[in-house]
Enzyme design. Structure first.
Site, PDB file in Angstrom:
ATOM      1  N   SER A 240     -34.797  30.314  74.051  1.00  0.00           N
ATOM      2  CA  SER A 240     -34.260  29.968  72.717  1.00  0.00           C
ATOM      3  C   SER A 240     -32.826  29.462  72.815  1.00  0.00           C
ATOM      4  CB  SER A 240     -34.353  31.164  71.763  1.00  0.00           C
ATOM      5  OG  SER A 240     -33.797  32.328  72.348  1.00  0.00           O
ATOM      6  N   HIS A 270     -41.656  34.940  75.414  1.00  0.00           N
ATOM      7  CA  HIS A 270     -40.257  35.120  74.975  1.00  0.00           C
ATOM      8  C   HIS A 270     -40.282  36.067  73.767  1.00  0.00           C
ATOM      9  CE1 HIS A 270     -36.084  34.354  74.539  1.00  0.00           C
ATOM     10  NE2 HIS A 270     -36.098  33.160  73.969  1.00  0.00           N
ATOM     11  N   HIS A 317     -38.700  41.003  83.513  1.00  0.00           N
ATOM     12  CA  HIS A 317     -37.664  40.102  82.980  1.00  0.00           C
ATOM     13  C   HIS A 317     -37.309  39.068  84.032  1.00  0.00           C
ATOM     14  CE1 HIS A 317     -33.957  38.732  81.044  1.00  0.00           C
ATOM     15  NE2 HIS A 317     -34.542  39.160  79.942  1.00  0.00           N
ATOM     16  N   ARG A 326     -30.756  47.054  75.900  1.00  0.00           N
ATOM     17  CA  ARG A 326     -31.170  46.877  74.499  1.00  0.00           C
ATOM     18  C   ARG A 326     -32.355  47.801  74.194  1.00  0.00           C
ATOM     19  NH1 ARG A 326     -32.346  40.605  74.672  1.00  0.00           N
ATOM     20  NH2 ARG A 326     -33.492  41.400  76.455  1.00  0.00           N
ATOM     21  N   ASP A 372     -38.248  44.071  74.129  1.00  0.00           N
ATOM     22  CA  ASP A 372     -39.439  43.964  73.287  1.00  0.00           C
ATOM     23  C   ASP A 372     -40.360  45.180  73.389  1.00  0.00           C
ATOM     24  OD1 ASP A 372     -38.694  41.475  72.343  1.00  0.00           O
ATOM     25  OD2 ASP A 372     -39.490  40.492  74.121  1.00  0.00           O
TER      26      ASP A 372
END
Ligand SMILES: CC(C)(COP(=O)(O)OP(=O)(O)OC[C@H]1O[C@@H](n2cnc3c(N)ncnc32)[C@H](O)[C@@H]1OP(=O)(O)O)[C@@H](O)C(=O)NCCC(=O)NCCS
Length: 434
Positions: A240, A270, A317, A326, A372
């Protein structure tokens, strides 16, 4: 001129000579090499982008303007009585590199309120789309439709100097950012809540107002402040960010660029991965007739997934080689607010089960969870259960980082991006096969 824009101007003028000096005096210095594997394999690890907004260390995770996630959450000002910082303050941090004061952050809050009205034609466009259109398609289309508002285009058509281009890019970016939570919440309520959009609240900040327009009670506002900050930036090589930067390098305005970046975010490898995680876990719950899976059942499900040629969503990743901080930040939120939730417990159990399996499987370079793996479970808990929508919220957050990047791209006069491609014949000749 707003205090933020004035500050940005000073920072830009201070920074420009550094880029000029690097180019002029050290432009030919070699900083890396490219292998055949990298050329064929998605350019992993090729050092060919420059950004100061964030940096991703493979083992430490993301730093926003040099600050880790815990440091950032601690230093940013918070709305009164709230646990998580103002998203507006994070916008300030990413743009300028400095933490704002309470007064500075309140100024941006006001500025966003003035910029957030969405033209009616955007709602008309969204309403004309079939209601079962994916919300990311709606989100991207709304951003693209707003392109007629671009101040950058107006300035460009009048012949703006290259040195001043960052100013209309900044104005467009701030106008978009202010509108994104309104657009996202509108799509949600139109699509999933019997077409009952809730307008913005005059007294609420970015995160608080989003929660209000979604129709979800506190502490969802704090969750969304955290969520938008965590998802904002992950240096500039991810799909992105890179797409937004690439499109903007053609002097396309912020609307064109962000809409393109959002289309990349919509891919299952993604941003869409956060909905995949929940879909995957719930498929297991459904298989077990609603029962919470045991460790053994989870292990079997993981192997079944891998053996059928699919990836385990939320794990692995391209850059990270440890647990994503995160993920950790969201886990801490869960431990405080929903420690007994069954889905959360399953996500926690997966943290024990998946890494050894991926290591044994032997393919993934990083067996640890990414952001995620955790996002969906908290949304589900607070009643936002339409997981098609999750990537839209990721997109609202991601816009903060990618827009800050393209403002700086214009400030530093980065040129149109144009890497060089080779043919397979050429590669074969290069390695001596031909
Ligand atoms: C994120 C991701 C796309 C990174 O891809 P990458 O940089 O190519 O990752 P790797 O170099 O570790 O991939 C090497 C191999 O391991 C596999 N692999 C990586 N992560 C995996 C996972 N979670 N489950 C199973 N296999 C995985 C890859 O598919 C690849 O297999 P291949 O050689 O057959 O093509 C990948 O880890 C993935 O698909 N994860 C699941 C989706 C996800 O969580 N995406 C969100 C990212 S924030």
């Amino acid at each position: 001129m707003s205090a933020l824009k004035e500050k940005l101007r000073v920072k830009i003028e201070e920074h420009r000579p550094r880029t000029v000096k690097l180019l002029k005096e050290h432009g030919d210095k070699v900083i890396g090499e490219v292998t055949v594997r990298q050329a064929i394999g998605g350019m992993r690890g090729v050092k060919n982008l420059v950004t100061d907004i964030s940096y991703l260390d493979p083992f430490e995770g993301i730093r926003f303007r040099g600050h880790t996630i815990p440091e950032t959450l601690k230093a940013l000002p918070k709305p009164k009585g709230k646990e998580m910082p103002y998203v507006e303050g994070h916008v300030y941090l990413l743009l300028t590199g400095d933490f704002p004061t309470q007064t500075e952050v309140e100024e941006i809050e006001d500025e966003f309120k003035q910029r957030r009205e969405v033209p009616l034609y955007v709602w008309d466009i969204l309403r004309a789309m079939p209601r079962d259109t994916h919300p990311m398609t709606m989100f991207s289309a709304a951003i693209l439709a707003l392109q007629r508002e671009s101040l950058f285009v107006q300035a460009y058509n009048k012949g703006i100097s290259k040195f001043d281009m960052w100013e209309p890019m900044y104005e467009d970016s701030m106008n978009i950012l202010a509108k994104l939570p309104v657009i996202a919440a509108y799509i949600y309520r139109m699509k999933y809540k019997s077409d009952t959009p809730i307008g913005p609240h005059p007294d609420l900040d970015f995160g608080g107002n989003f929660a209000y327009m979604m129709g979800v009670d506190t502490p969802y506002d704090d969750l969304m402040r955290l969520y938008f900050i965590l998802h904002s930036d992950h240096e500039s090589g991810n799909v992105s960010a890179h797409t937004t930067h690439l499109v903007a390098s053609a002097l396309s305005d912020a609307y064109y660029s962000l809409s393109a970046g959002m289309n990349g975010l919509a891919g299952p490898l993604h941003g869409l991965a956060n909905q995949e995680v929940l879909r995957w876990i719930q498929a297991l719950f459904a298989k077990l007739g609603g029962k919470v899976p045991s460790k053994e059942e989870l292990e079997k499900f993981c192997w079944d997934t891998l053996n059928s040629g699919q990836v385990i969503p939320g794990y692995g990743h391209a850059v990270l080689r440890k647990t994503d901080p995160r993920y950790v930040a969201q886990r801490e939120f869960c431990l405080k607010h929903l420690p007994d939730d069954e889905l959360f417990k399953t996500v926690s159990l997966l943290y024990d089960v998946v890494p050894p399996i991926l290591e044994k499987h032997g393919k993934a370079k990083n067996p640890w969870p990414n952001v995620d793996a955790h996002s969906g479970v908290i949304q589900w808990y607070y009643g936002v259960r339409e997981y098609d929508f999750y990537t839209v919220m990721f997109g609202v957050g991601r816009a903060i980082g990618v827009l800050a990047n393209i403002v700086w791209d214009r400030a530093l006069g980065y040129p149109i991006e144009r890497p060089k491609s080779l043919t397979t014949d050429m590669l074969e000749e290069e390695v001596g096969i031909k």
